[in-house]
Design an enzyme around this catalytic site. Sequence first.
Site, PDB file in Angstrom:
ATOM      1  N   LYS A 241       0.837  -1.189   0.000  1.00  0.00           N
ATOM      2  CA  LYS A 241       0.000   0.000   0.000  1.00  0.00           C
ATOM      3  C   LYS A 241       0.882   1.253   0.000  1.00  0.00           C
ATOM      4  O   LYS A 241       1.997   1.243   0.519  1.00  0.00           O
ATOM      5  CB  LYS A 241      -0.869   0.037   1.266  1.00  0.00           C
ATOM      6  CG  LYS A 241      -1.920  -1.037   1.397  1.00  0.00           C
ATOM      7  CD  LYS A 241      -2.650  -0.883   2.733  1.00  0.00           C
ATOM      8  CE  LYS A 241      -3.680  -1.977   2.957  1.00  0.00           C
ATOM      9  NZ  LYS A 241      -4.839  -1.823   2.072  1.00  0.00           N
ATOM     10  N   ASP A 252      -7.709  -2.993  10.542  1.00  0.00           N
ATOM     11  CA  ASP A 252      -8.082  -4.056   9.615  1.00  0.00           C
ATOM     12  C   ASP A 252      -8.484  -5.338  10.332  1.00  0.00           C
ATOM     13  O   ASP A 252      -8.846  -6.318   9.686  1.00  0.00           O
ATOM     14  CB  ASP A 252      -6.942  -4.323   8.623  1.00  0.00           C
ATOM     15  CG  ASP A 252      -7.458  -4.784   7.271  1.00  0.00           C
ATOM     16  OD1 ASP A 252      -8.621  -4.480   6.946  1.00  0.00           O
ATOM     17  OD2 ASP A 252      -6.708  -5.445   6.535  1.00  0.00           O
ATOM     18  N   ASP A 311      -2.870  -7.623  -1.526  1.00  0.00           N
ATOM     19  CA  ASP A 311      -3.589  -6.694  -0.656  1.00  0.00           C
ATOM     20  C   ASP A 311      -5.064  -7.067  -0.528  1.00  0.00           C
ATOM     21  O   ASP A 311      -5.803  -6.415   0.198  1.00  0.00           O
ATOM     22  CB  ASP A 311      -3.449  -5.264  -1.191  1.00  0.00           C
ATOM     23  CG  ASP A 311      -3.861  -4.215  -0.187  1.00  0.00           C
ATOM     24  OD1 ASP A 311      -3.878  -4.529   1.030  1.00  0.00           O
ATOM     25  OD2 ASP A 311      -4.181  -3.085  -0.593  1.00  0.00           O
ATOM     26  N   GLU A 313      -6.101  -9.769   0.956  1.00  0.00           N
ATOM     27  CA  GLU A 313      -5.794 -10.926   1.797  1.00  0.00           C
ATOM     28  C   GLU A 313      -6.912 -11.289   2.752  1.00  0.00           C
ATOM     29  O   GLU A 313      -7.014 -12.436   3.193  1.00  0.00           O
ATOM     30  CB  GLU A 313      -4.508 -10.651   2.599  1.00  0.00           C
ATOM     31  CG  GLU A 313      -4.679  -9.832   3.877  1.00  0.00           C
ATOM     32  CD  GLU A 313      -5.255  -8.440   3.677  1.00  0.00           C
ATOM     33  OE1 GLU A 313      -5.938  -7.943   4.587  1.00  0.00           O
ATOM     34  OE2 GLU A 313      -5.021  -7.833   2.607  1.00  0.00           O
ATOM     35  N   ARG A 315     -10.100 -11.697   2.355  1.00  0.00           N
ATOM     36  CA  ARG A 315     -11.019 -12.741   1.864  1.00  0.00           C
ATOM     37  C   ARG A 315     -10.354 -14.114   1.863  1.00  0.00           C
ATOM     38  O   ARG A 315     -11.043 -15.140   1.935  1.00  0.00           O
ATOM     39  CB  ARG A 315     -11.536 -12.365   0.479  1.00  0.00           C
ATOM     40  CG  ARG A 315     -10.529 -12.314  -0.614  1.00  0.00           C
ATOM     41  CD  ARG A 315     -10.955 -11.447  -1.779  1.00  0.00           C
ATOM     42  NE  ARG A 315     -10.965 -10.039  -1.409  1.00  0.00           N
ATOM     43  CZ  ARG A 315     -11.358  -9.053  -2.236  1.00  0.00           C
ATOM     44  NH1 ARG A 315     -11.773  -9.346  -3.463  1.00  0.00           N
ATOM     45  NH2 ARG A 315     -11.329  -7.798  -1.840  1.00  0.00           N
TER      46      ARG A 315
END
Length: 461
Positions: A241, A252, A311, A313, A315
Amino acid sequence: MTLAFAAPDAASRPLHVVVADDLSGWLAAQPAAVRGWLTDGDFKAALGDLRLLPAADGGVAAAVVGYGSAKTRARGRFGLARAATALPAGDWHFEGLPEADRDEAALGWLLAQYRFDRYRPGAEIGPIARLKLPKGCDAKRLLAMATGEYLTRDLVNTPASDMGPAELETAFLALAARHGAQATVVCGDDLLAQNFPMIHAVGRASDRAPRLLDLRWGGSGPSLTLVGKGVCFDTGGLNIKPSSGMLLMKKDMGGAATVMGLAEMIMALGLKLRLRVIVPAVENSISDRALRPRDILTSRKGLTVEVNDTDAEGRLVLADALALACEEAPDLLISMATLTGAARVAVGPDLAPYYTDDEAVSDALAKGAKAGCDPVWRLPFHTPYEHIIEPGIADLDNAPGWGFAGSVTAALFLRRFVDAPRYLHFDIYAHSPADLPARPKGAVGQGARAILSALPQMLGL
């Protein structure tokens, strides 16, 4: 902070709630001193406008708070909540509050008192004004909702330096211990041995070992399984990112924090159900062991996944956790995750979007959102988009790069790992970008109170 209302028999001062349209009539019924005090102070009964009324001895005899108009109240929740932190310490009770609004006002009073002071040990909290609960309010339920929300906020607000997978495990085990629940942990390379390959793949680059947290509580009733994304920090992996994109990545793990807060509510209230909470806890880091773009993973369910963006990740770890959850076919399965920026573009930070194919679940949530003062919004599991997540080289693509409907395609990806009679997925933000009534800037729970209020209808409790 200790959460408590005033005792039912406490002597308390009145907090007069005045609707803007009724201000003239209310003032006319007051003593001349009160009328003059408020008129000279240009009190218009705007929503949340608080004025203290002096006593003869120079103290505070009472207070008045504006309740605005129906239009201004519709523009935001918890309009009276600021009074909770602006009043002098002591016990207070509402006068003139419409009966239909008493639960929202009482809940907002509790939520407004939240402070995250872990890193400011010398900070002054300020006076605590306790509320004498309006007649008919359920104190136990309101306290459970506020306690669960406080847990969620504390977990999300804590920076990743002090809230990695191990620390999230500690909080998870403490939650289980408080309520006599059973908890197990699968950690590090044991994830591979016990067939959680995608959780391991996402977390293996970090020196903070990935793990799967699993809690069980309750011995009878319908079964409810909650799965929460526990990515304690997300660098984006090798698809790193930009720095601006990392600033909020301590949140997150907001899905994990939210299901833990919801579990706190459920267990504190002793709901008659069998609860399971599953949290894949990882840090998405960068090293020579990191997951690579175009790697293909074989999931716990046996489906293969091409990794087109490291990015995306969340799921991946949720997929293994959902597959585990479905091995017991719960009556209701709920996943919660800070999954996509696309959801924020669609509905902004204040709404919690959700997906379900079950109309009864959606109907219950609509009612639960109103009862819990916790707005949600339904988005579609749009099956015609299924082909977008099918790359050809593997069963599924974790990030098709289509450019459209990113939250929808992520939800469809998760649905491929679900074999349960009823499934509900939330794509939440878990953050308030500005100070709002009862929601200070920073971490905030989304969807948990709506779910709690909907559970009796969804599960027949």
